[in-house]
Enzyme design. Sequence first.
Site, mmCIF file in Angstrom:
data_model
loop_
_atom_site.group_PDB
_atom_site.id
_atom_site.type_symbol
_atom_site.label_atom_id
_atom_site.label_comp_id
_atom_site.label_asym_id
_atom_site.label_seq_id
_atom_site.Cartn_x
_atom_site.Cartn_y
_atom_site.Cartn_z
ATOM 1 N N THR A 29 0.828 -1.220 0.000
ATOM 2 C CA THR A 29 0.000 0.000 0.000
ATOM 3 C C THR A 29 0.859 1.266 0.000
ATOM 4 O O THR A 29 0.318 2.371 -0.012
ATOM 5 C CB THR A 29 -0.903 0.020 1.246
ATOM 6 O OG1 THR A 29 -0.055 -0.202 2.390
ATOM 7 C CG2 THR A 29 -1.963 -1.060 1.183
ATOM 8 N N ARG B 96 -3.380 -2.147 9.539
ATOM 9 C CA ARG B 96 -4.231 -0.980 9.215
ATOM 10 C C ARG B 96 -4.853 -1.111 7.828
ATOM 11 O O ARG B 96 -5.925 -0.595 7.574
ATOM 12 C CB ARG B 96 -3.390 0.319 9.243
ATOM 13 C CG ARG B 96 -2.833 0.706 10.573
ATOM 14 C CD ARG B 96 -1.998 1.992 10.442
ATOM 15 N NE ARG B 96 -0.747 1.800 9.699
ATOM 16 C CZ ARG B 96 0.405 1.374 10.227
ATOM 17 N NH1 ARG B 96 0.458 1.125 11.518
ATOM 18 N NH2 ARG B 96 1.488 1.214 9.491
ATOM 19 N N SER B 97 -4.153 -1.774 6.921
ATOM 20 C CA SER B 97 -4.628 -1.860 5.530
ATOM 21 C C SER B 97 -5.312 -3.182 5.213
ATOM 22 O O SER B 97 -5.801 -3.366 4.091
ATOM 23 C CB SER B 97 -3.444 -1.699 4.571
ATOM 24 O OG SER B 97 -2.772 -0.509 4.813
ATOM 25 N N CYS C 180 18.051 4.684 -3.926
ATOM 26 C CA CYS C 180 17.520 5.257 -5.173
ATOM 27 C C CYS C 180 18.505 6.219 -5.838
ATOM 28 O O CYS C 180 18.701 6.167 -7.062
ATOM 29 C CB CYS C 180 16.195 5.964 -4.888
ATOM 30 S SG CYS C 180 16.230 7.007 -3.425
ATOM 31 N N GLN D 65 16.600 15.571 -4.343
ATOM 32 C CA GLN D 65 15.793 14.359 -4.166
ATOM 33 C C GLN D 65 14.327 14.656 -3.861
ATOM 34 O O GLN D 65 13.999 15.515 -3.045
ATOM 35 C CB GLN D 65 16.405 13.483 -3.063
ATOM 36 C CG GLN D 65 17.783 12.978 -3.477
ATOM 37 C CD GLN D 65 18.405 11.988 -2.520
ATOM 38 O OE1 GLN D 65 19.598 12.065 -2.253
ATOM 39 N NE2 GLN D 65 17.636 11.041 -2.012
ATOM 40 N N SER E 268 9.058 11.342 -2.788
ATOM 41 C CA SER E 268 8.684 9.923 -2.809
ATOM 42 C C SER E 268 9.691 9.044 -2.078
ATOM 43 O O SER E 268 9.314 8.002 -1.542
ATOM 44 C CB SER E 268 8.523 9.445 -4.248
ATOM 45 O OG SER E 268 9.712 9.703 -4.972
ATOM 46 N N LYS F 105 25.363 6.209 2.257
ATOM 47 C CA LYS F 105 24.835 5.061 1.493
ATOM 48 C C LYS F 105 25.256 5.162 0.034
ATOM 49 O O LYS F 105 25.725 4.181 -0.554
ATOM 50 C CB LYS F 105 23.297 5.062 1.537
ATOM 51 C CG LYS F 105 22.690 4.550 2.815
ATOM 52 C CD LYS F 105 21.169 4.607 2.679
ATOM 53 C CE LYS F 105 20.502 4.621 4.031
ATOM 54 N NZ LYS F 105 19.074 4.890 3.967
ATOM 55 N N HIS G 40 14.146 12.086 -8.881
ATOM 56 C CA HIS G 40 15.365 12.713 -8.372
ATOM 57 C C HIS G 40 16.164 13.318 -9.529
ATOM 58 O O HIS G 40 16.219 12.738 -10.622
ATOM 59 C CB HIS G 40 16.288 11.671 -7.725
ATOM 60 C CG HIS G 40 15.806 11.097 -6.431
ATOM 61 N ND1 HIS G 40 14.713 11.573 -5.736
ATOM 62 C CD2 HIS G 40 16.311 10.075 -5.680
ATOM 63 C CE1 HIS G 40 14.569 10.851 -4.628
ATOM 64 N NE2 HIS G 40 15.515 9.953 -4.574
ATOM 65 N N GLN H 18 12.231 8.146 -9.064
ATOM 66 C CA GLN H 18 12.674 7.490 -7.824
ATOM 67 C C GLN H 18 11.871 6.229 -7.551
ATOM 68 O O GLN H 18 12.413 5.240 -7.067
ATOM 69 C CB GLN H 18 12.528 8.489 -6.653
ATOM 70 C CG GLN H 18 13.107 8.017 -5.338
ATOM 71 C CD GLN H 18 12.142 7.181 -4.534
ATOM 72 O OE1 GLN H 18 10.929 7.329 -4.641
ATOM 73 N NE2 GLN H 18 12.681 6.275 -3.728
HETATM 74 P P1 A2P Z 1 0.298 0.466 5.641
HETATM 75 O O1 A2P Z 1 -0.171 1.278 4.452
HETATM 76 O O2 A2P Z 1 -0.701 -0.566 6.057
HETATM 77 O O3 A2P Z 1 0.821 1.310 6.771
HETATM 78 P P2 A2P Z 1 5.640 4.157 2.393
HETATM 79 O O4 A2P Z 1 7.094 3.834 2.140
HETATM 80 O O5 A2P Z 1 4.980 4.782 1.215
HETATM 81 O O6 A2P Z 1 5.476 4.939 3.664
HETATM 82 O O7 A2P Z 1 4.909 2.750 2.610
HETATM 83 C C1 A2P Z 1 5.254 1.889 3.652
HETATM 84 C C2 A2P Z 1 4.611 0.524 3.413
HETATM 85 O O8 A2P Z 1 5.024 -0.333 4.482
HETATM 86 C C3 A2P Z 1 3.089 0.559 3.470
HETATM 87 O O9 A2P Z 1 2.568 -0.403 2.578
HETATM 88 C C4 A2P Z 1 2.813 0.163 4.888
HETATM 89 O O10 A2P Z 1 1.550 -0.426 5.106
HETATM 90 C C5 A2P Z 1 3.872 -0.885 5.101
HETATM 91 N N1 A2P Z 1 4.099 -1.100 6.528
HETATM 92 C C6 A2P Z 1 4.405 -0.186 7.467
HETATM 93 N N2 A2P Z 1 4.474 -0.760 8.693
HETATM 94 C C7 A2P Z 1 4.207 -2.084 8.508
HETATM 95 C C8 A2P Z 1 4.106 -3.216 9.363
HETATM 96 N N3 A2P Z 1 4.320 -3.104 10.669
HETATM 97 N N4 A2P Z 1 3.788 -4.405 8.816
HETATM 98 C C9 A2P Z 1 3.570 -4.517 7.492
HETATM 99 N N5 A2P Z 1 3.645 -3.490 6.625
HETATM 100 C C10 A2P Z 1 3.958 -2.285 7.121
#
Ligand code: A2P
Length: 337
Positions: A14, A42-43, A131, A158, A161, A216, A245, A320
């Site tokens: 997500t 959450r998702s 990246c 940068q 994203s 990095k 970037h 990126q």
């Molecule tokens: P979620 O959308 O449910 O929070 P970004 O780099 O754009 O911030 O996205 C981070 C991604 O990592 C999202 O899909 C987020 O899901 C996921 N994520 C963050 N914390 C966790 C977790 N504890 N377990 C699984 N996925 C996670």
Amino acid sequence: MPLQNPVVAIVGATGAVGEAFLDCLQRRKFPLKDLRLLASSRSAGRTVSFAGRDLTVEALNDNSFRGVDIALFSAGGGISKRYAPLAVAAGAVVIDNSSAFRMDANVPLVVPEVNADAIRTHRGIIANPNCAAIIAMTPLWPVHQVNPLRRVQITTYQAASGAGAAAMAELRDATRAYLDDEPHTPAVLPHPYAFNLFSHNTAINPATGYNDEETKVMQEARKIFGLPDLRISATCVRVPVLRAHAIAISVESARPMAPAELRAIMATAPGVRLVDDAVRNYFPMPRDASGQEDILVGRIRQDLSDPSGCTNMLFVCGDQLLKGAALNAVQIAERLL
Ligand code: A2P
């Protein structure tokens, strides 16, 4: 053993890179037996459309990788450290977009245009580089093939994203607030983002004065190129751009090189598109690079501060989320098929 029609899981499906994974798998017609979308609780239950189907996001857990052949990770270093070993134990090959394993001597760090052969040495985990490192190194490698690199200096511009979907939303919200003369308090990045720029939001190493992003880029470049002694320095800056970037590069080679020769190298370099129209003053721009697989390269000129003629300057832009993250990982996955 090559994989045919693998079951693929996306960890962080997500997020900003997660969405780009879906885009790349779809646009490159990656042969899939099944696709599993994993994110935080959450998702869980959210549906995401992929190739005309609605897929349901599942909460990542210890059993998520049963039957998975390739796991694409982009949910942060902590999640990679905890879950990548579980995915490998379940039989998956992990392609990890975080920095968790990049400098591990047992983990190949791969830009397919540079060191695709390293993929074969994996022991379950393959790391996708930083990246800015990918975007700077892809055009430099073909230069090194013709005229060995002696010293590289880069300055990055940068996009949001790189700090995830929440940082992209913050840039939009802060810009709207600024134009409406409304107050806006940054919550994701440390400084006001609209109509501003700032030194990259990673910690400064007090011993060197370089921030973590710069460190990095420098360390990863040496590992990707297999040039442990490469002289390289970086300054990394966050600019108010959404997803591509830009990087200014000064490259000193072993022998003098005319800009025309460098331009000719770039014109045929894999993963690179020459955008170098001095007459129209048209050069690589983040908006042109956004959504593009190629890295745009231009502003090729001799560095007049080096009278030997060995140093050239260039300006590059790359998406990126695509070549800087998801596309590079999917290109690695394609080499596992
Ligand atoms: P979620 O959308 O449910 O929070 P970004 O780099 O754009 O911030 O996205 C981070 C991604 O990592 C999202 O899909 C987020 O899901 C996921 N994520 C963050 N914390 C966790 C977790 N504890 N377990 C699984 N996925 C996670």
